[in-house]
Design an enzyme around this catalytic site. Structure first.
Site, PDB file in Angstrom:
ATOM      1  NE  ARG A  34      -7.777   1.157  14.136  1.00 48.74           N
ATOM      2  CZ  ARG A  34      -8.025   0.805  13.247  1.00 48.74           C
ATOM      3  NH1 ARG A  34      -8.510  -0.363  13.308  1.00 48.74           N
ATOM      4  NH2 ARG A  34      -7.598   1.115  12.239  1.00 48.74           N
ATOM      5  CE  LYS A 217      -1.839   0.670  -8.447  1.00 45.81           C
ATOM      6  NZ  LYS A 217      -3.158  -0.154  -8.443  1.00 45.81           N
ATOM      7  N   GLY A 373      -1.342   4.641   6.671  1.00 42.54           N
ATOM      8  CA  GLY A 373      -1.012   3.282   5.994  1.00 42.54           C
ATOM      9  C   GLY A 373       0.210   2.940   6.401  1.00 42.54           C
ATOM     10  N   GLY A 396      -7.493   6.340   5.948  1.00 39.25           N
ATOM     11  CA  GLY A 396      -8.264   7.347   4.864  1.00 39.25           C
ATOM     12  C   GLY A 396      -8.425   8.592   5.718  1.00 39.25           C
TER      13      GLY A 396
HETATM   14  P1  AMP Z   1       0.387   2.429  -0.860  1.00 42.38           P
HETATM   15  O1  AMP Z   1      -0.627   1.761  -0.168  1.00 42.38           O
HETATM   16  O2  AMP Z   1       0.206   3.172  -2.121  1.00 42.38           O
HETATM   17  O3  AMP Z   1       1.038   3.590   0.225  1.00 42.38           O
HETATM   18  O4  AMP Z   1       1.588   1.530  -1.193  1.00 42.38           O
HETATM   19  C1  AMP Z   1       2.322   1.027  -0.117  1.00 42.38           C
HETATM   20  C2  AMP Z   1       2.908  -0.318  -0.898  1.00 42.38           C
HETATM   21  O5  AMP Z   1       3.745   0.078  -1.975  1.00 42.38           O
HETATM   22  C3  AMP Z   1       3.682  -1.164   0.213  1.00 42.38           C
HETATM   23  O6  AMP Z   1       3.143  -2.587   0.263  1.00 42.38           O
HETATM   24  C4  AMP Z   1       5.218  -1.186  -0.667  1.00 42.38           C
HETATM   25  O7  AMP Z   1       5.722  -2.580  -0.736  1.00 42.38           O
HETATM   26  C5  AMP Z   1       4.637  -0.812  -2.022  1.00 42.38           C
HETATM   27  N1  AMP Z   1       5.901  -0.372  -2.974  1.00 42.38           N
HETATM   28  C6  AMP Z   1       6.613   0.756  -2.474  1.00 42.38           C
HETATM   29  N2  AMP Z   1       7.766   0.702  -3.368  1.00 42.38           N
HETATM   30  C7  AMP Z   1       7.400  -0.157  -4.284  1.00 42.38           C
HETATM   31  C8  AMP Z   1       8.217  -0.473  -5.609  1.00 42.38           C
HETATM   32  N3  AMP Z   1       9.307   0.052  -6.038  1.00 42.38           N
HETATM   33  N4  AMP Z   1       7.534  -1.504  -6.204  1.00 42.38           N
HETATM   34  C9  AMP Z   1       6.398  -2.098  -6.038  1.00 42.38           C
HETATM   35  N5  AMP Z   1       5.791  -1.818  -4.735  1.00 42.38           N
HETATM   36  C10 AMP Z   1       6.122  -0.982  -4.073  1.00 42.38           C
END
Ligand code: AMP
Length: 417
Positions: A34, A217, A373, A396
């Site tokens: 940064r 999610k 992220g 974000g």
């Molecule tokens: P996000 O913050 O929603 O972008 O999610 C990122 C996280 O999703 C990472 O820490 C990954 O380890 C997790 N992730 C990706 N695929 C899977 C999966 N099949 N099952 C559980 N966690 C997952």
């Protein structure tokens, strides 16, 4: 005003940067990305013969002084990066004299803006349900104006180069702009690059356009998925959300991650993609594990038929090929979120296949934006960050921009509120 066309000679510039750098327990910076990111803007001002007042937040001190989040800890690193001395103002609202004394070529770093609740402008110590909350909020907004005015009084010109906080209407990121004339406020170089990268995927689209949304999610990505649905040719949905889609289509997903209250939403996304002629690419096979660990036993499974006690942690070979086939011929690519639990070395193959295909497409002339992220951590882990077109610094802020929201930090300068 455009920073390239501005001559800072003899001017005092107050610049909002994002120096919210990670520190270890001894206060040493563990990643200075940064600080390096803001250098082009800071150097332009100094090289023009301007004086520089740097302001930033660090962490979440919640409106109170907390030495753990003091920017004094990074003063020497900033001085080293700039190759000149940096003075320090221990209270950002008590820096008028220090700012007045500043000569061309000199640098003053203000203490953490968030040591004052006025920076964020949220009333402290009062719950939203309290009947007095609205009055407290109104009072805080007035105090925020005064706070912004004080910061503005230090300088002739305001530059915002903090993309990471551009989605917040805080004193230093937006309100302060009201106290400068249009010709004396501008975005810094880093902000300009980020804005241009977002424009490349939302406005100046070259086709085919493929968006890859992964992560854990569907619920946290829905705003983006909906905004992209009108723009993309291919939409790859991967990572943990794969299993919500599989279950929604009647699949048996074992212990895989699933948002049971989002099954209808998943079906709705499938329907919308059909209606809009978007090629929706969902995982068909996965690497299933018998526990959530790097050393788990694994097997390749159909995502619609995962055995009891097993969970899908990465994309399978057939899926990886389908993802890569969609990505390779693309001319615009946006990637947010990994295709598996990439933090475990044995479950990186899906994300790696995506990254490799993006690199190949970029080599063939595509514009590729990676951001928001964990996909950034992914390309860094694979050592491929310099082989994509742009890696965003804003988590974000980037996601809100891609959702199509107007970012207050940008609107405050451009006047498009
Ligand atoms: P996000 O913050 O929603 O972008 O999610 C990122 C996280 O999703 C990472 O820490 C990954 O380890 C997790 N992730 C990706 N695929 C899977 C999966 N099949 N099952 C559980 N966690 C997952």
């Amino acid at each position: 005003m455009n920073i390239d066309n501005y001559n800072f000679n003899g001017k005092k510039a107050i610049v909002r940067v994002d120096f919210n750098v990670p520190l270890d327990e001894n206060g040493n910076i563990t990643d200075d990305t940064r600080i390096r990111g803001a250098l082009p803007t800071l150097e332009k001002i100094l090289n023009d013969g301007g004086a520089l007042i740097i302001m930033s937040h660090m962490g979440k001190p919640k409106g109170k002084v907390n030495p753990k989040f003091s920017l004094a800890q990074i003063k020497d690193a900033v001085a080293k990066a700039l190759g000149r001395d940096v003075k320090f103002a221990p209270d950002c609202v008590d820096a008028a004299q220090a700012a007045a004394d500043l000569k061309p070529g000199e640098v003053l770093l203000l203490e953490n803006l968030r040591f004052h609740p006025e920076e964020e402008g949220k009333p402290v110590g009062i719950d939203k349900t309290d009947p007095a909350y609205d009055a407290a909020k109104k009072e805080m907004k007035e105090r925020q104006k005064e706070f912004s005015k004080t910061l503005a009084s230090y300088a002739d010109v305001y530059v915002n180069d903090a993309f990471g906080t551009a989605h917040r209407r805080h004193a230093s990121t937006a309100v302060i702009a009201d106290y400068f004339a249009a010709e004396d406020k501008m975005l810094g170089y880093l902000m300009e690059k980020e804005v241009k990268a977002v424009d490349n995927v939302l406005k100046d689209i070259k086709r085919p356009f493929t968006a890859i949304m992964g992560g854990s999610k569907v619920s946290t990505k829905i705003g983006i998925i909906e905004n992209l649905m009108d723009k993309v040719d291919n939409l790859i949905l991967c990572g943990g959300m794969t299993y919500t889609f599989a279950k929604a289509r009647g699949g048996k997903i074992g212990l895989s991650l699933c948002e049971d209250d989002k099954l209808d939403l998943a079906l709705d996304i499938i329907k919308k993609a059909q209606e809009k002629g978007v090629n929706l690419v969902l995982g068909t096979d996965c690497i299933a594990a018998d526990s959530f660990s790097n050393d788990a036993n694994t097997q390749v499974c159909d995502v619609m038929n995962i055995p009891d006690g097993w969970e899908g942690l990465d994309a399978g070979p057939e899926t990886r090929k389908a993802f890569a086939d969609a990505i390779r011929p693309s001319k615009t690519i946006l990637w947010n979120g990994p295709a598996g639990v990439f933090e475990f070395d044995n479950f990186t193959a899906g994300s790696r296949a995506i990254a490799d295909a993006i690199v190949e497409a970029t080599d063939n002339g595509a514009f590729s934006l990676v951001g928001g992220g964990d996909s950034v951590a992914c390309v860094n882990k694979f050592g491929l960050a310099d082989q994509v077109s742009y890696v965003s610094t804003g988590g974000g802020a980037l996601l809100e921009a891609i959702e199509g929201k107007v970012l207050p930090g940008i609107a405050a300068i451009r006047g498009d509120k």
